[in-house]
Design an enzyme around this catalytic site. Structure first.
Site, PDB file in Angstrom:
ATOM      1  N   LYS A   1       0.854  -1.190   0.000  1.00 26.91           N
ATOM      2  CA  LYS A   1       0.000   0.000   0.000  1.00 26.91           C
ATOM      3  C   LYS A   1       0.879   1.226   0.000  1.00 26.91           C
ATOM      4  O   LYS A   1       2.012   1.184   0.489  1.00 26.91           O
ATOM      5  CB  LYS A   1      -0.896   0.018   1.246  1.00 26.91           C
ATOM      6  CG  LYS A   1      -2.116   0.887   1.120  1.00 26.91           C
ATOM      7  CD  LYS A   1      -3.216   0.171   0.364  1.00 26.91           C
ATOM      8  CE  LYS A   1      -4.464   1.016   0.201  1.00 26.91           C
ATOM      9  NZ  LYS A   1      -5.594   0.193  -0.273  1.00 26.91           N
TER      10      LYS A   1
HETATM   11  P1  NAD Z   1     -12.895   8.407  -2.517  1.00 24.91           P
HETATM   12  O1  NAD Z   1     -11.882   9.431  -2.246  1.00 24.91           O
HETATM   13  O2  NAD Z   1     -13.397   8.222  -3.905  1.00 24.91           O
HETATM   14  O3  NAD Z   1     -14.187   8.684  -1.619  1.00 24.91           O
HETATM   15  C1  NAD Z   1     -14.158   8.875  -0.237  1.00 24.91           C
HETATM   16  C2  NAD Z   1     -15.449   9.598   0.120  1.00 24.91           C
HETATM   17  O4  NAD Z   1     -15.536   9.703   1.545  1.00 24.91           O
HETATM   18  C3  NAD Z   1     -15.499  11.011  -0.441  1.00 24.91           C
HETATM   19  O5  NAD Z   1     -16.774  11.229  -1.008  1.00 24.91           O
HETATM   20  C4  NAD Z   1     -15.254  11.882   0.775  1.00 24.91           C
HETATM   21  O6  NAD Z   1     -15.845  13.157   0.677  1.00 24.91           O
HETATM   22  C5  NAD Z   1     -15.876  11.030   1.870  1.00 24.91           C
HETATM   23  N1  NAD Z   1     -15.348  11.358   3.185  1.00 24.91           N
HETATM   24  C6  NAD Z   1     -14.101  11.749   3.521  1.00 24.91           C
HETATM   25  N2  NAD Z   1     -14.007  12.009   4.827  1.00 24.91           N
HETATM   26  C7  NAD Z   1     -15.233  11.756   5.332  1.00 24.91           C
HETATM   27  C8  NAD Z   1     -15.775  11.837   6.621  1.00 24.91           C
HETATM   28  N3  NAD Z   1     -15.045  12.238   7.651  1.00 24.91           N
HETATM   29  N4  NAD Z   1     -17.071  11.489   6.793  1.00 24.91           N
HETATM   30  C9  NAD Z   1     -17.821  11.106   5.755  1.00 24.91           C
HETATM   31  N5  NAD Z   1     -17.363  11.018   4.505  1.00 24.91           N
HETATM   32  C10 NAD Z   1     -16.089  11.340   4.295  1.00 24.91           C
HETATM   33  O7  NAD Z   1     -12.335   7.059  -1.908  1.00 24.91           O
HETATM   34  P2  NAD Z   1     -12.722   5.562  -2.284  1.00 24.91           P
HETATM   35  O8  NAD Z   1     -11.804   5.110  -3.341  1.00 24.91           O
HETATM   36  O9  NAD Z   1     -14.203   5.461  -2.484  1.00 24.91           O
HETATM   37  O10 NAD Z   1     -12.284   4.811  -0.954  1.00 24.91           O
HETATM   38  C11 NAD Z   1     -13.108   4.749   0.204  1.00 24.91           C
HETATM   39  C12 NAD Z   1     -12.685   3.573   1.070  1.00 24.91           C
HETATM   40  O11 NAD Z   1     -12.733   2.380   0.290  1.00 24.91           O
HETATM   41  C13 NAD Z   1     -11.256   3.648   1.614  1.00 24.91           C
HETATM   42  O12 NAD Z   1     -11.223   3.035   2.883  1.00 24.91           O
HETATM   43  C14 NAD Z   1     -10.476   2.805   0.641  1.00 24.91           C
HETATM   44  O13 NAD Z   1      -9.299   2.267   1.211  1.00 24.91           O
HETATM   45  C15 NAD Z   1     -11.481   1.726   0.348  1.00 24.91           C
HETATM   46  N6  NAD Z   1     -11.231   1.009  -0.915  1.00 24.91           N
HETATM   47  C16 NAD Z   1     -11.236   1.651  -2.123  1.00 24.91           C
HETATM   48  C17 NAD Z   1     -11.017   0.921  -3.290  1.00 24.91           C
HETATM   49  C18 NAD Z   1     -11.090   1.551  -4.662  1.00 24.91           C
HETATM   50  O14 NAD Z   1     -11.067   0.799  -5.661  1.00 24.91           O
HETATM   51  N7  NAD Z   1     -11.186   2.863  -4.805  1.00 24.91           N
HETATM   52  C19 NAD Z   1     -10.769  -0.452  -3.221  1.00 24.91           C
HETATM   53  C20 NAD Z   1     -10.774  -1.075  -1.986  1.00 24.91           C
HETATM   54  C21 NAD Z   1     -11.008  -0.333  -0.840  1.00 24.91           C
END
Ligand code: NAD
Length: 479
Positions: free
Chosen positions: A110
């Site tokens: 990561k």
């Molecule tokens: P992203 O940046 O696209 O979205 C995150 C969202 O959370 C945003 O809309 C943001 O405004 C919101 N956010 C941030 N702080 C916040 C808070 N304090 N309260 C409420 N909402 C809040 O990120 P993502 O890619 O969707 O990732 C989200 C989670 O999923 C992370 O834990 C990431 O590790 C996990 N994840 C993502 C992927 C992927 O393919 N993108 C894969 C596996 C796991």
């Protein structure tokens, strides 16, 4: 988010280790192997300068490699001000277990960069990303056969395209250069269905849960996904796609969306696309016409609902609020949203948690397909699609010939005919591969969950399945 956390809880990495230890205590691993699997192999910290707005800004980034029992290692790159070594190592460990569980042939890694991407213009982010990529690539921490990043919070297709281009500029004769990173846009070697993959995987995971009565009984639930009330935290890549697919295709009702500036609740169901557009235009959910605004967003985690989907940050369900969570089913779309302490409270309450290492594995699964596509230099379906259509046409022609003799009762509906005739394109193949992966991985957890009396939750089952796979790889290597 952790302002809601007055208790002295273990760090994210310690929390992952505690959950690992709980599972490994039920296994019979050779002495020392348990420790070898648990520890993070290496974490590289880089501090680099970028000239921005007339001055040099020093930024700190990390790339952690948790386990190299399979290579390349794989894991996203996160851009957030809260990024730190502990977090990156916890996320790298989860990647190891996640890849093993869904049988993606990678070790766990990561990366993270300590910035708030909203503070920078696009061309500044490009400079920063290219410089970070350069620092990692020159140490083989970005490399098609060594270490393959992907998007995570704060990064997306755009950043992945810059990273791929940077690697290719540094390795002009590497024919497999595009495979150095996944989650790229289609025109830069990406694959159909990668953007939606993690949210899509959450949907497939929930469908599999609702296929088995025993699983529903464990959560005290009945029925189907149709009509279930859902609260989502974070309407970003993962949360948006999960909420969209569940409401549009499975009849679930999104009754709460929590974002940075607060939450929107509406028991009649929130228009997910409408709210997403509103956030894009206004920077938050406040003032939107899709429901009632709640300034204390985190309190909506405790809203009455059937399914809670934390899809933003780690540690949001913790000792401070776990006892007040009402959802009987939590699916961890984010990594580490439930702390080890909260996990125990929720288990004791009878809440079922579909764990992160499984629930959000859709992203790495489709990243695996993209990596294979890049290495094979051909789009999935390109060779077979028309041949498949031609064979189906033969069957349709033959049935139509027979129906000429047998009369109207044998007529095919036009809808069946067009669906049957169409050969699968890349998106359909990707979704089918993802669905299969999510089902099989869930079934492997379910089997352990129901077969062993000492395994009372899905997280422990997930760890048992994945640690066993990692242990087998180490044994095969003679370690
Ligand atoms: P992203 O940046 O696209 O979205 C995150 C969202 O959370 C945003 O809309 C943001 O405004 C919101 N956010 C941030 N702080 C916040 C808070 N304090 N309260 C409420 N909402 C809040 O990120 P993502 O890619 O969707 O990732 C989200 C989670 O999923 C992370 O834990 C990431 O590790 C996990 N994840 C993502 C992927 C992927 O393919 N993108 C894969 C596996 C796991």
């Amino acid at each position: 988010m952790n302002q809601n956390k007055p208790f002295n809880e273990p760090s994210f990495r310690q929390s992952v280790d505690l959950m690992f230890n709980r599972a490994v205590a039920l296994m019979d691993l050779p002495p020392g192997l348990e420790e070898k699997i648990r520890v993070c192999n290496a974490t590289y910290t880089v501090r680099f300068g970028v000239r921005l707005r007339g001055q040099i800004v020093t930024l700190t980034g990390y790339r952690s490699v948790h386990s190299e029992h399979m290579e390349p290692v794989k894991g996203g790159i996160r851009y957030a001000p809260s990024v730190n070594q502990d977090e990156v190592e916890a996320l790298a460990a989860l990647m190891t277990y996640k890849c093993a569980l869904v049988e993606a042939p990678f070790g766990g890694s990561k990366g993270g960069l300590c910035i708030d991407p909203r503070d920078y213009e696009e061309h500044e982010l490009e400079l920063i990303t290219r410089r970070f990529a350069y620092e990692l690539a020159k140490r083989d921490l970005i490399h098609p056969s060594q270490n393959v990043p992907a998007p995570d919070m704060g990064t997306g297709e755009r950043e992945m395209a810059w990273i791929a281009d940077q690697y290719n500029r540094m390795n002009t004769t590497d024919i497999n250069g595009r495979a150095c990173v996944t989650g790229k846009p289609l025109n830069a070697g990406g694959i159909h269905g990668r953007v939606e993959a993690t949210g899509r995987g959450v949907q497939y995971a929930l469908r599999e849960f609702f296929r088995d009565k025993r699983d529903m009984e464990m959560a005290g639930m009945t029925g189907k996904l149709d009509g279930k009330k859902v609260v989502v935290q974070g309407l970003g890549n993962v949360g948006y796609h999960a909420a969209k697919f569940l409401s549009e295709e499975d009849g679930s009702k999104i009754v709460g969306v929590i974002e940075r500036d607060g939450a929107i609740v509406n028991d009649a169901g929130i228009d997910v696309d409408g709210l997403r557009d509103w956030i894009a235009g206004h920077g938050g959910v406040e003032g939107s016409p899709f429901g009632t605004f709640v300034p204390d967003g985190a309190s909506v985690l405790e809203h009455e609902c059937d399914i809670l989907i934390p899809a933003a940050l780690e540690g949001v369900i913790n000792l401070a609020n776990a006892a007040r969570i009402k959802a009987p089913l939590i699916i961890e779309a984010a990594n580490g949203p439930v702390t080890a302490g909260a996990d125990q409270i929720l288990r004791e309450k009878g809440c079922v948690i579909i764990p992160d290492m499984y629930a959000n594995a859709g992203g790495v699964t489709v990243s695996y397909f993209e990596w294979v596509k890049n290495l094979s230099h051909i789009r999935f379906g390109r060779m077979q699609r028309r041949q498949e259509e031609a064979r189906h046409q033969l069957v349709v022609d033959e049935l139509e010939r027979l129906s000429d003799h047998l009369g109207d009762a044998w007529t095919m509906t036009p809808d069946f005919k067009s669906k049957y005739l169409r050969g699968a394109d890349e998106l359909e193949l990707v979704r089918s591969g993802l669905d299969d992966t999510m089902r099989i991985a869930y079934q492997s957890m379910r089997e352990v969950w129901h077969a062993r009396e000492d395994v009372t939750d899905l997280r422990t089952a997930a760890y048992l399945v994945s640690i066993d796979k990692v242990a087998q790889s180490y044994r095969a290597k003679g370690i």
